[in-house]
Design a protein around this motif. Structure first.
Motif, PDB file in Angstrom:
ATOM      1  N   ILE A   1       0.817  -1.209   0.000  1.00  7.39           N
ATOM      2  CA  ILE A   1       0.000   0.000   0.000  1.00  7.39           C
ATOM      3  C   ILE A   1       0.853   1.263   0.000  1.00  7.39           C
ATOM      4  O   ILE A   1       0.402   2.335  -0.395  1.00  7.39           O
ATOM      5  CB  ILE A   1      -0.935  -0.022   1.229  1.00  7.39           C
ATOM      6  N   PHE A   2       2.102   1.173   0.432  1.00  5.87           N
ATOM      7  CA  PHE A   2       2.894   2.378   0.627  1.00  5.87           C
ATOM      8  C   PHE A   2       3.342   3.025  -0.675  1.00  5.87           C
ATOM      9  O   PHE A   2       3.855   4.138  -0.675  1.00  5.87           O
ATOM     10  CB  PHE A   2       4.084   2.065   1.537  1.00  5.87           C
ATOM     11  N   GLY A   3       3.120   2.329  -1.787  1.00  2.00           N
ATOM     12  CA  GLY A   3       3.386   2.957  -3.070  1.00  2.00           C
ATOM     13  C   GLY A   3       2.474   4.129  -3.352  1.00  2.00           C
ATOM     14  O   GLY A   3       2.760   4.978  -4.196  1.00  2.00           O
ATOM     15  N   PHE A   4       1.344   4.198  -2.628  1.00  2.00           N
ATOM     16  CA  PHE A   4       0.396   5.295  -2.824  1.00  2.00           C
ATOM     17  C   PHE A   4       0.779   6.542  -2.022  1.00  2.00           C
ATOM     18  O   PHE A   4       0.233   7.614  -2.254  1.00  2.00           O
ATOM     19  CB  PHE A   4      -1.004   4.868  -2.366  1.00  2.00           C
ATOM     20  N   LEU A   5       1.647   6.380  -1.033  1.00  2.00           N
ATOM     21  CA  LEU A   5       1.810   7.436  -0.035  1.00  2.00           C
ATOM     22  C   LEU A   5       3.014   8.340  -0.307  1.00  2.00           C
ATOM     23  O   LEU A   5       4.093   7.849  -0.675  1.00  2.00           O
ATOM     24  CB  LEU A   5       1.977   6.810   1.351  1.00  2.00           C
ATOM     25  N   PRO A   6       2.857   9.639  -0.114  1.00  2.00           N
ATOM     26  CA  PRO A   6       4.016  10.542  -0.168  1.00  2.00           C
ATOM     27  C   PRO A   6       4.838  10.363   1.107  1.00  2.00           C
ATOM     28  O   PRO A   6       4.446  10.804   2.176  1.00  2.00           O
ATOM     29  CB  PRO A   6       3.369  11.934  -0.241  1.00  2.00           C
ATOM     30  N   ARG A   7       5.962   9.704   0.995  1.00  2.00           N
ATOM     31  CA  ARG A   7       6.692   9.288   2.206  1.00  2.00           C
ATOM     32  C   ARG A   7       7.141  10.461   3.062  1.00  2.00           C
ATOM     33  O   ARG A   7       7.306  10.324   4.277  1.00  2.00           O
ATOM     34  CB  ARG A   7       7.881   8.407   1.797  1.00  2.00           C
ATOM     35  N   GLU A   8       7.331  11.632   2.444  1.00  2.00           N
ATOM     36  CA  GLU A   8       7.763  12.792   3.223  1.00  2.00           C
ATOM     37  C   GLU A   8       6.625  13.412   4.024  1.00  2.00           C
ATOM     38  O   GLU A   8       6.850  14.268   4.884  1.00  2.00           O
ATOM     39  CB  GLU A   8       8.367  13.850   2.291  1.00  2.00           C
ATOM     40  N   LYS A   9       5.389  12.957   3.773  1.00  2.00           N
ATOM     41  CA  LYS A   9       4.221  13.549   4.446  1.00  2.00           C
ATOM     42  C   LYS A   9       3.567  12.608   5.451  1.00  2.00           C
ATOM     43  O   LYS A   9       2.656  13.007   6.166  1.00  2.00           O
ATOM     44  CB  LYS A   9       3.165  13.922   3.387  1.00  2.00           C
ATOM     45  N   ILE A  10       4.009  11.349   5.493  1.00  2.00           N
ATOM     46  CA  ILE A  10       3.308  10.336   6.271  1.00  2.00           C
ATOM     47  C   ILE A  10       4.210   9.763   7.362  1.00  2.00           C
ATOM     48  O   ILE A  10       5.385   9.452   7.124  1.00  2.00           O
ATOM     49  CB  ILE A  10       2.823   9.195   5.357  1.00  2.00           C
ATOM     50  N   VAL A  11       3.646   9.641   8.561  1.00  2.00           N
ATOM     51  CA  VAL A  11       4.295   8.932   9.663  1.00  2.00           C
ATOM     52  C   VAL A  11       3.493   7.659   9.919  1.00  2.00           C
ATOM     53  O   VAL A  11       2.283   7.714  10.149  1.00  2.00           O
ATOM     54  CB  VAL A  11       4.344   9.784  10.946  1.00  2.00           C
ATOM     55  N   LEU A  12       4.155   6.519   9.840  1.00  2.00           N
ATOM     56  CA  LEU A  12       3.490   5.239  10.062  1.00  2.00           C
ATOM     57  C   LEU A  12       3.461   4.955  11.563  1.00  2.00           C
ATOM     58  O   LEU A  12       4.513   4.807  12.200  1.00  2.00           O
ATOM     59  CB  LEU A  12       4.226   4.127   9.317  1.00  2.00           C
ATOM     60  N   GLU A  13       2.266   4.916  12.111  1.00  2.00           N
ATOM     61  CA  GLU A  13       2.083   4.784  13.556  1.00  2.00           C
ATOM     62  C   GLU A  13       1.869   3.307  13.905  1.00  2.00           C
ATOM     63  O   GLU A  13       0.836   2.726  13.581  1.00  2.00           O
ATOM     64  CB  GLU A  13       0.900   5.642  13.995  1.00  2.00           C
ATOM     65  N   ILE A  14       2.845   2.729  14.567  1.00  4.22           N
ATOM     66  CA  ILE A  14       2.819   1.301  14.906  1.00  4.22           C
ATOM     67  C   ILE A  14       1.870   1.084  16.084  1.00  4.22           C
ATOM     68  O   ILE A  14       2.059   1.651  17.162  1.00  4.22           O
ATOM     69  CB  ILE A  14       4.225   0.798  15.275  1.00  4.22           C
ATOM     70  N   VAL A  15       0.862   0.262  15.876  1.00  2.00           N
ATOM     71  CA  VAL A  15      -0.092  -0.005  16.959  1.00  2.00           C
ATOM     72  C   VAL A  15       0.592  -0.780  18.063  1.00  2.00           C
ATOM     73  O   VAL A  15       1.544  -1.546  17.829  1.00  2.00           O
ATOM     74  CB  VAL A  15      -1.328  -0.766  16.441  1.00  2.00           C
ATOM     75  N   GLU A  16       0.104  -0.584  19.288  1.00  4.17           N
ATOM     76  CA  GLU A  16       0.794  -1.138  20.453  1.00  4.17           C
ATOM     77  C   GLU A  16       0.757  -2.669  20.516  1.00  4.17           C
ATOM     78  O   GLU A  16       1.543  -3.289  21.246  1.00  4.17           O
ATOM     79  CB  GLU A  16       0.199  -0.558  21.742  1.00  4.17           C
ATOM     80  N   THR A  17      -0.153  -3.297  19.745  1.00  4.14           N
ATOM     81  CA  THR A  17      -0.270  -4.753  19.780  1.00  4.14           C
ATOM     82  C   THR A  17       0.666  -5.458  18.795  1.00  4.14           C
ATOM     83  O   THR A  17       0.717  -6.687  18.771  1.00  4.14           O
ATOM     84  CB  THR A  17      -1.716  -5.167  19.452  1.00  4.14           C
ATOM     85  N   LEU A  18       1.408  -4.698  17.994  1.00  2.00           N
ATOM     86  CA  LEU A  18       2.262  -5.308  16.977  1.00  2.00           C
ATOM     87  C   LEU A  18       3.540  -5.857  17.612  1.00  2.00           C
ATOM     88  O   LEU A  18       4.333  -5.118  18.213  1.00  2.00           O
ATOM     89  CB  LEU A  18       2.611  -4.282  15.892  1.00  2.00           C
ATOM     90  N   GLU A  19       3.742  -7.163  17.488  1.00  2.00           N
ATOM     91  CA  GLU A  19       4.905  -7.814  18.081  1.00  2.00           C
ATOM     92  C   GLU A  19       6.167  -7.528  17.253  1.00  2.00           C
ATOM     93  O   GLU A  19       6.126  -7.565  16.019  1.00  2.00           O
ATOM     94  CB  GLU A  19       4.683  -9.324  18.160  1.00  2.00           C
ATOM     95  N   PRO A  20       7.294  -7.278  17.930  1.00  2.00           N
ATOM     96  CA  PRO A  20       8.540  -6.972  17.205  1.00  2.00           C
ATOM     97  C   PRO A  20       9.247  -8.236  16.730  1.00  2.00           C
ATOM     98  O   PRO A  20      10.378  -8.527  17.127  1.00  2.00           O
ATOM     99  CB  PRO A  20       9.356  -6.221  18.253  1.00  2.00           C
ATOM    100  N   THR A  21       8.621  -8.973  15.846  1.00  2.00           N
ATOM    101  CA  THR A  21       9.239 -10.178  15.299  1.00  2.00           C
ATOM    102  C   THR A  21      10.347  -9.798  14.328  1.00  2.00           C
ATOM    103  O   THR A  21      10.393  -8.665  13.825  1.00  2.00           O
ATOM    104  CB  THR A  21       8.187 -11.024  14.559  1.00  2.00           C
ATOM    105  N   PRO A  22      11.259 -10.724  14.035  1.00  2.00           N
ATOM    106  CA  PRO A  22      12.314 -10.418  13.051  1.00  2.00           C
ATOM    107  C   PRO A  22      11.750  -9.937  11.713  1.00  2.00           C
ATOM    108  O   PRO A  22      12.308  -9.029  11.085  1.00  2.00           O
ATOM    109  CB  PRO A  22      13.059 -11.752  12.919  1.00  2.00           C
TER     110      PRO A  22
END
Length: 430
Positions: free
Chosen positions: A91-112
């Motif tokens: 999906i990130f091909g749609f986004l202007p990377r300089e304008k967007i901050v990806l907010e990691i939800v607190e339930t996302l496990e830090p897997t490799p």
């Protein structure tokens, strides 16, 4: 490896069935820094996500991006929640990377795999925020090196330990060079406390809630706007209006700036106030004055205050809704705009709405909408307020939409238009 040249979506994705909400994020001076964007794909209750498809967030990002993310966030940054499905999508091909901050939800496990994906996206210029951080955790330790923003909620901490725990964690994260965002800030006391702790940015509804203070007076600039509005509403001669504008240099400069914007469509440059008043017309002049009340004196021309952005967006959304629902009655749309703008004047002036309406003459329909949220305009206002309150908008929004016989698709299209219009007004006309 992520393909940022484009993105593909499953044809079964129903990207139109969602709501779009945005909540301002402010800097330490109270200026607009960006927005958190929130999406839901279910009319009532939590979002229903089919794990065989992209998450609701990812699907909506695609649609919003096709319409233009800039319409939604203007000059600010957009904070977008991402879960594991969104993180691993194209999906990130749609986004202007300089304008967007990806907010990691607190339930996302830090897997490799998750950490590798974050590193890949970071190498392409994306920034990250960690959401709802309340202490040391495996997620915080693993993801902090790739994270620029850390969001800490004012809710959910044990009351007796919150001040000390917040202070300790905030000091540590600031020492690591992270920018801190205080979220769910609901009172001005909480805002002041977070300022003292060194938070960089603030998110919550505190700025839109009136703090009633005794003896507050209108600034000279606000008085000039109110006096000019009175002349316009009472159908005074253009020469009287021109004289009133000339008495306030800021108003005169901004009126000339407004009349020379592409939105007004003047064929040649206008440098005369009398020409500006004539070309703009009474209806647009009244609308501009209503907006100017929210522009902080001495900071016009780029200082995007949260109330200014909220009021202009709300007024325009109500106008577009009214026009959509009652297209044959232009005056209804004009009234709806006024209701939207006036609905935040109690906050602007720190005066209860009932008292405010004794000083400003409005019709019964407008008064009922502002005081009780009843009638046609009251329903429109309730809908706008539901969208703005990110946490509880799903439970309240569907009944209002049903009453108005409006689809979620129609609502989102109008929201996008309102966001874009508000951004243009603040950028070019204030």
């Amino acid at each position: 490896m992520i393909d940022l040249s484009g993105a593909s979506l499953s044809p079964s994705l129903r990207v139109r069935e969602f709501y779009l909400g945005r909540q301002p994020i402010l800097d330490r001076s109270g200026a607009l820094f960006g927005y958190e964007l929130l999406f839901r794909n279910g009319p009532v209750g939590p979002a229903q996500i089919d794990t065989s498809e992209l998450s609701a967030t990812a699907a909506v990002i695609a649609h919003a991006s096709q319409l233009g993310v800039e319409k939604v966030i203007g000059d600010g940054l957009g904070f977008v929640n991402v879960d594991e499905h969104a993180l691993n999508s194209d999906i990130f091909g749609f986004l202007p990377r300089e304008k967007i901050v990806l907010e990691i939800v607190e339930t996302l496990e830090p897997t490799p795999a998750v950490l590798a994906r974050m590193a890949d996206l970071a190498s392409h210029g994306f920034q990250f925020a960690l959401d709802d951080v309340r202490g040391d955790s495996a997620q915080l330790q693993a993801m902090l090196p790739m994270t620029q923003f850390v969001k800490m909620s004012m809710r959910g901490w044990p009351v007796d330990t919150r001040p000390a725990a917040l202070a300790t964690l905030a000091a540590r994260l600031r020492g690591d060079g992270k920018r801190l965002v205080a979220e769910k800030v609901e009172t001005r006391e909480e805002f002041a406390a977070c300022l003292d702790l060194g938070f960089d940015y603030f998110q919550g509804y505190y700025f839109a809630r009136p703090a009633i203070m005794s003896g507050k007076k209108l600034s000279p600039s606000q008085l000039a706007v109110m006096e000019l509005m009175t002349l316009v509403v009472s159908d005074a001669d253009n020469i009287e209006i021109e004289r009133a504008v000339k008495r306030d240099a800021s108003l005169a400069i901004n009126l000339l700036r407004l009349v020379n914007t592409p939105a007004v469509g003047a064929r040649q440059r206008i440098d005369s106030l009398s020409q500006a008043v004539t070309i703009l017309g009474r209806r647009q002049l009244q609308r501009w004055l209503q907006i100017m009340l929210y522009a902080e004196p001495g900071k016009r021309g780029g200082h995007q205050t949260p109330l200014l952005m909220l009021a202009t967006t709300r007024g325009r959304l109500l106008e577009l809704l009214a026009h959509k629902l009652r297209p044959a009655h232009r005056h209804v749309a004009d009234i709806a705009f006024t209701v939207g703008i006036m609905s935040l004047m109690d906050t602007l002036f720190s005066i209860p709405m009932a008292e405010l309406l004794t000083q400003i003459a409005v019709g019964d329909e407008v008064a009922e909408a502002l005081l009780y949220r009843t009638g046609f305009f009251g329903e429109l206002l309730k809908l706008a307020e539901c969208i703005e309150r990110i946490e509880d908008m799903e439970d309240a929004i569907m009944p209002v939409l049903l009453d108005l016989e409006m689809s979620t698709e129609e609502l989102v299209e109008l929201e996008m238009s309102a966001f874009e219009w508000s951004d243009n007004v603040v950028r070019y006309a204030i």
